[in-house]
Write an enzyme that holds these catalytic residues in place. Sequence first.
Site: not given
Length: 367
Positions: A228, A144, A252, A195, A256
């Site tokens: 994942d 970001y 993020d 990852k 959620d």
Amino acid sequence: MPTLKFAVLPGDYIGPEVMSEALRVLDHVAKKENLELSYQQADVGGAGIDHHGKALPDSTLALCREADAILFGSVGGPKWEKLPPKEQPERAALLPLRKAFNLFANIRPGLLYPDLTDASPLKSARIPDGIDIVCIRELTGGIYFGQPKTTVTLDNGEEQAIDTMVYKTSEIERIAEVAAVTARARGKKVCSVDKANVLETSVLWRRVVTAYFAKNHPDIALTHMYVDNAAMQLARDPNQFDVLFTENMFGDILSDEMAVICGSLGMLSSASLGTGKNSLGLPFGLFEPAGGTAPDIAGKGVANPCAQILSAAMMLRYSFGLAAVADRIEAAVRAAVATDGVRTGDIAFGRPAVGTRAMSDAIIARL
Ligand code: NAD
């Protein structure tokens, strides 16, 4: 008598409604616990735009700078939707606040009481004891914020956009420390999510995290998981985690997902801790509910104030070092909701629903 000095930024729509209940609870607790509260309210978000022409007015930022913590409501809503993206309340208030106080660690408890499992989209057989985990997200690094971040037109006329994911050792170590401290107060079990099979930043992340825990927290059980798989495991069996922590974008998304499986946003609190210390030598932080301004129910006196009240409890724990008082507030919310069955509409499931004020009355009665 210790003085707790904090800035109160209620924001928009249900923000002020739930904030006034959190302040009632704090005033009540302060009397009982012999604490002195020193707080002042200021406009932020849409209220900042309407009254001062900007989502984070200078006077509001100045108030925050003088405080030891920020108790934040939520900002935004249809009234300001047509503004350019950069001026939108959320972006123009929260991002500069994060930047101003270097709020690098977002801590979100994923808590669902066993009595509220109906609120979760997961089958209750899968979570008979509810959910009790914590998700920690790195908030100021990663894709970001990394540079270059740009869109260019190529020689052949097509457009190409670039975002850059960047992490350095110190950024990884400081979020690892937050995860370790959180885990130490719970089950001493941490899962780091990355990852590392694909991303360079994740390879570094995993290496730094492994070395950091081995050196500084060898007694905490550390595991690693690809993002994942973590997304799947969270939906399959959330309680296999105790504390999970990860970089900005993965966090993020996972935080959620966690909010959804925990049912109502009206119950979920959060803390964002800065690199700086407050005047008490404790982490400066911003404490806010996980949900937004809920324009669909604003002004009706039916919003659930629990998330805001639990955010106030987090403020006492992290920025004022009052863990026992925070525990008492959290226990009172749990007793009011789970034991006494006092419920706002979002968590009522067929029971008679009470309004915002009656919910906080029940919590104060439990205190
Ligand atoms: P929302 O979180 O405001 O609402 C989603 C759903 O959850 C709604 O049905 C709402 O009624 C319910 N809900 C949320 N909080 C509740 C509470 N305390 N009690 C009972 N029900 C509750 O999400 P949205 O509708 O997508 O967003 C509304 C506005 O809030 C948007 O402008 C968005 O940008 C803003 N927002 C702000 C923040 C923030 O300030 N940090 C976070 C998220 C969204």
